[in-house]
Design a protein around this motif. Structure first.
Motif, short mmCIF file in Angstrom:
data_model
loop_
_atom_site.label_atom_id
_atom_site.label_comp_id
_atom_site.label_asym_id
_atom_site.label_seq_id
_atom_site.Cartn_x
_atom_site.Cartn_y
_atom_site.Cartn_z
N ASP A 155 0.77 -0.97 -0.10
CA ASP A 155 0.13 -0.05 0.67
C ASP A 155 0.90 1.16 0.41
OD1 ASP A 155 0.71 -0.48 2.51
OD2 ASP A 155 -0.40 -0.71 3.55
N GLY A 156 2.52 1.08 0.65
CA GLY A 156 2.92 1.93 0.39
C GLY A 156 3.23 2.97 -0.82
N GLU A 157 3.27 1.17 -1.52
CA GLU A 157 3.97 2.37 -3.15
C GLU A 157 2.81 3.03 -3.60
OE1 GLU A 157 6.28 -1.08 -4.77
OE2 GLU A 157 5.33 -2.10 -3.46
N LEU A 158 1.46 2.73 -3.51
CA LEU A 158 0.21 4.17 -4.07
C LEU A 158 0.60 5.19 -3.44
CD1 LEU A 158 -2.38 1.13 -2.48
CD2 LEU A 158 -1.80 1.43 -4.69
N GLN A 187 0.18 -0.11 7.00
CA GLN A 187 1.45 0.19 8.17
C GLN A 187 2.72 0.71 6.99
OE1 GLN A 187 2.20 0.13 10.78
NE2 GLN A 187 0.22 0.54 11.62
N GLN A 188 3.21 1.57 6.78
CA GLN A 188 4.84 1.95 7.08
C GLN A 188 5.73 2.29 7.47
OE1 GLN A 188 4.37 5.75 3.65
NE2 GLN A 188 2.21 4.92 3.31
N LYS A 192 0.60 4.62 9.82
CA LYS A 192 -0.06 4.43 8.81
C LYS A 192 -0.41 4.85 7.27
CE LYS A 192 -3.46 3.46 12.35
NZ LYS A 192 -3.89 1.97 11.79
N SER A 193 -0.27 3.74 6.80
CA SER A 193 0.08 4.69 4.97
C SER A 193 -1.49 5.17 4.60
CB SER A 193 -0.38 3.54 3.84
OG SER A 193 0.59 2.01 4.72
N THR A 194 -2.59 5.05 5.71
CA THR A 194 -3.92 5.54 5.65
C THR A 194 -3.58 7.99 6.24
OG1 THR A 194 -4.67 4.74 7.75
CG2 THR A 194 -5.55 4.10 4.53
N THR A 246 -4.74 -6.97 4.36
CA THR A 246 -4.58 -8.06 5.31
C THR A 246 -4.34 -7.48 7.29
OG1 THR A 246 -2.53 -7.23 4.86
CG2 THR A 246 -3.64 -9.22 3.66
N THR A 247 -3.59 -8.32 8.52
CA THR A 247 -3.99 -8.36 9.58
C THR A 247 -2.24 -8.30 9.70
OG1 THR A 247 -5.66 -8.37 9.92
CG2 THR A 247 -3.80 -8.67 11.78
N MET A 248 -1.20 -7.27 9.96
CA MET A 248 0.05 -7.38 9.64
C MET A 248 -0.24 -8.68 11.05
SD MET A 248 2.19 -5.47 8.02
CE MET A 248 3.75 -4.47 8.86
N CYS A 249 0.97 -9.63 11.11
CA CYS A 249 1.41 -10.65 12.24
C CYS A 249 0.00 -11.24 12.63
CB CYS A 249 2.17 -10.18 13.32
SG CYS A 249 3.68 -8.98 13.59
#
Length: 284
Positions: A155-158, A187-188, A192-194, A246-249
């Motif tokens: 998502d960071g690449e967006l 997450q970045q 947050k990415s958002t 997705t959920t991290m971990c």
């Protein structure tokens, strides 16, 4: 042009167990180094299981088989996750697991195509993967190949301008053999990415650019499989994208609740605990 199918769609091993195995291998590699991008690996395991054991056409004995579908890892720091699925698929031998991140290993901590069988590109400079995927998909089109190109990105690449240039190029060239997979874990490195540039209705953005777009729960295997099937079967005259929330971990509850999960801190005594928690949730 007729190409023999060499996929694993008919495997008797359940996708849930494949995803569990991917998570376990990633944790074992993380334990070797005492660190790694474990949060991402655990979160994206279901998407990788569906990719390699439901959707992709490939030959583990011949990773460079011309008829294969291409799976590109744009996010090079997710390499630990890709190594885990390459082992599960039989492309990498499991006895190399303990060499993760070591000198002369075929599994460096950030993915490098020249080192690792089955790794199509060297990722890491985020925002470049989709552009490479566009070029590959265009080349396959000109060869009249039926192969698909999958590009897994974050998502960071967006927030990268090069991503949206590639988005426009994919539509311009009508690349219906290109499927972009976005791991949206929000997450970045800095938060947050958002809260950065991945804001608003991402599904509507891709649709506005002319892509066939879906957004699903990336930790719901039934939804993931259905999304892959829809993307491949679509008659849309251009590229396709699936955004996976997705959920991290995922699968290790005490890590899921950590405040910082982009590079989650796992203490030396917690690796065994994480593996034990994962074991409790092993599918039958």
């Amino acid at each position: 042009m007729t190409v023999e199918s060499r996929s694993f769609a008919a495997s008797n091993t359940s996708l849930a167990l494949r995803a569990w195995n991917i998570r376990r291998k990633a944790l074992l590699m993380g334990e070797v180094q005492g660190q790694g991008y474990i949060g991402q690996a655990l979160g994206v395991a279901d998407v990788l299981a569906a990719s390699y054991f439901h959707a992709l056409n490939y030959d583990p004995k011949d990773p460079e088989w011309e008829g294969r579908d291409r799976f590109l890892l744009s996010i090079g720091h997710y390499a630990i996750a890709l190594y885990a699925v390459l082992m599960e698929a039989g492309i990498l031998p499991e006895d190399e697991l303990e060499t993760y991140g070591m000198d002369d290993s075929r599994m460096p901590m950030s993915g490098m195509a020249s080192y690792t069988p089955g790794m199509e590109i060297t990722g890491g400079s985020l925002g470049h993967g989709l552009g490479i995927a566009v070029g590959m998909a265009l080349g396959l089109k000109r060869k009249n190949s039926p192969a698909f190109v999958y590009n897994l990105m974050s998502d960071g690449e967006l927030g990268e301008g090069s991503t949206w240039e590639a988005v426009m190029s994919g539509v311009q060239h009508k690349l219906d053999n290109l499927i972009c997979l976005v791991d949206f874990n929000d997450q970045q490195a800095d938060g947050k990415s958002t809260a950065a540039l991945a804001q608003g209705d991402e599904l509507a953005k891709w649709q506005a650019f002319g892509w066939h777009a879906q957004r699903v729960d990336g930790n719901d295997l039934d939804a993931v499989v259905a999304a892959f099937d829809t993307a491949r079967a679509s008659s849309h005259p251009g590229p396709r994208v699936i955004i996976f929330d997705t959920t991290m971990c995922k699968g290790v509850d005490f890590l899921e609740t950590r405040e910082i999960t982009h590079f989650v801190r796992v203490e030396a005594d917690e690796w065994a605990k994480a593996l034990a928690v994962l074991e409790e949730g092993k599918p039958q």
